[in-house]
Design a protein around this motif. Structure first.
Motif, PDB file in Angstrom:
ATOM      1  N   HIS A  18       0.603  -1.277  -0.025  1.00 48.13           N
ATOM      2  CA  HIS A  18       0.420   0.134   0.166  1.00 48.13           C
ATOM      3  C   HIS A  18       0.593   0.823   0.060  1.00 48.13           C
ATOM      4  N   LEU A  22       0.798   5.566  -2.119  1.00 45.76           N
ATOM      5  CA  LEU A  22       1.303   6.732  -1.462  1.00 45.76           C
ATOM      6  C   LEU A  22       1.415   7.591  -2.544  1.00 45.76           C
ATOM      7  N   CYS A  27      -5.111   4.465  -5.437  1.00 47.91           N
ATOM      8  CA  CYS A  27      -5.222   3.853  -3.695  1.00 47.91           C
ATOM      9  C   CYS A  27      -6.933   3.393  -3.681  1.00 47.91           C
ATOM     10  N   SER A 100      -5.240   0.685   0.785  1.00 46.33           N
ATOM     11  CA  SER A 100      -4.462   1.916   0.868  1.00 46.33           C
ATOM     12  C   SER A 100      -5.182   2.844   2.086  1.00 46.33           C
ATOM     13  N   ALA A 101      -5.827   2.793   2.293  1.00 44.13           N
ATOM     14  CA  ALA A 101      -7.074   3.520   3.476  1.00 44.13           C
ATOM     15  C   ALA A 101      -8.338   2.091   3.668  1.00 44.13           C
ATOM     16  N   PRO A 124      -4.417   4.494   6.787  1.00 46.05           N
ATOM     17  CA  PRO A 124      -5.038   5.504   7.524  1.00 46.05           C
ATOM     18  C   PRO A 124      -6.853   5.094   7.446  1.00 46.05           C
ATOM     19  N   LEU A 159      -8.311  11.776   1.540  1.00 47.73           N
ATOM     20  CA  LEU A 159      -7.479  10.668   2.212  1.00 47.73           C
ATOM     21  C   LEU A 159      -6.962  10.919   0.929  1.00 47.73           C
ATOM     22  N   ARG A 166      -2.886  10.204   4.367  1.00 47.78           N
ATOM     23  CA  ARG A 166      -3.042   9.057   4.841  1.00 47.78           C
ATOM     24  C   ARG A 166      -1.405   8.747   5.955  1.00 47.78           C
ATOM     25  N   ARG A 167      -0.545   9.721   5.230  1.00 43.08           N
ATOM     26  CA  ARG A 167       0.646   8.639   5.860  1.00 43.08           C
ATOM     27  C   ARG A 167       0.303   9.127   7.428  1.00 43.08           C
ATOM     28  N   GLY A 170      -1.382   7.153   9.135  1.00 41.66           N
ATOM     29  CA  GLY A 170      -0.955   5.467   9.615  1.00 41.66           C
ATOM     30  C   GLY A 170      -0.253   5.505   9.852  1.00 41.66           C
TER      31      GLY A 170
END
Length: 208
Positions: A18, A22, A27, A100-101, A124, A159, A166-167, A170
């Motif tokens: 994932h 980013l 995504c 990714s989320a 996230p 997001l 997102r980072r 996370g």
């Protein structure tokens, strides 16, 4: 109850694909729960449709135990919804690695184990704004009112468009999940038992 620190170490020991999303590729939003009335899939599907209709680089992965749910996916985003059959808990690892989320749309829950798993994988979360989700995730998520698809669409848009958000979420999740362990759970349970025992003892003494 999942041991958060142990899950975090396991997740970090495996290469997570994932991270590539980013950098600006597709995504992938994952809903890591099966369909049920309280899981609030209609709001999730409508919110995703609003967020994704004009976006090419977004997908939603669903785990379905009810084929009728697939028919509820809005026509405008059917090509952006990836449907997987229900998988065994031990096989969820690969799905988290693809994501990714995470979207967690339930309007009521007892304890959301997938939230711990998501945080352990550094994912996230877009979560419904209900007390139990706030209690578990704290500031490692963006929240939306449970039945407000427009608010969910806005959260997903944030997001989708912000790798830095997102980072950040996370990383917050990785720190938050360390607070959950079997020892913490059992210590708290034992404390509650002792308090109840004391209260019952006082009640009995006062009734004599």
């Amino acid at each position: 109850l999942a041991d958060g620190a142990e899950r975090l170490e396991t997740a970090q020991s495996r290469k997570s694909i994932h991270e590539s999303t980013l950098a600006g590729n597709t995504c992938m939003f994952l809903c890591p729960t099966l369909c049920g009335l309280h899981k609030n899939f209609p709001t999730m599907l409508e919110g995703f449709a609003q967020a994704a209709e004009s976006e090419d680089n977004v997908r939603l992965m669903l785990l379905l135990n009810d084929p009728q749910v697939e028919q509820q996916v809005p026509e405008s985003v059917r090509g952006k919804v990836v449907v997987r059959a229900a998988v065994a808990p031990e096989d969820m690892e690969d799905l988290y690695r693809e994501a990714s989320a995470v979207i967690y749309p339930s309007y009521c829950e007892s304890f959301g184990h997938p939230l711990l798993e998501s945080m352990a994988h550094g994912l996230p979360i877009a979560a419904s704004d209900i007390p139990v989700n706030r209690e578990i995730v704290k500031d490692a998520a963006v929240y939306f009112p449970p039945f407000d698809s427009a608010a969910l669409a806005e959260a997903l848009g944030r997001l989708l468009r912000s790798p830095s958000l997102r980072r950040e979420l996370g990383e917050r999740g990785k720190q938050r999940v360390r607070h959950f362990s079997w020892k913490t759970h059992m210590d708290g349970l034992w404390k509650e038992i002792l308090q109840l025992e004391t209260k019952l003892k006082h009640t009995k003494e006062n009734s004599i």
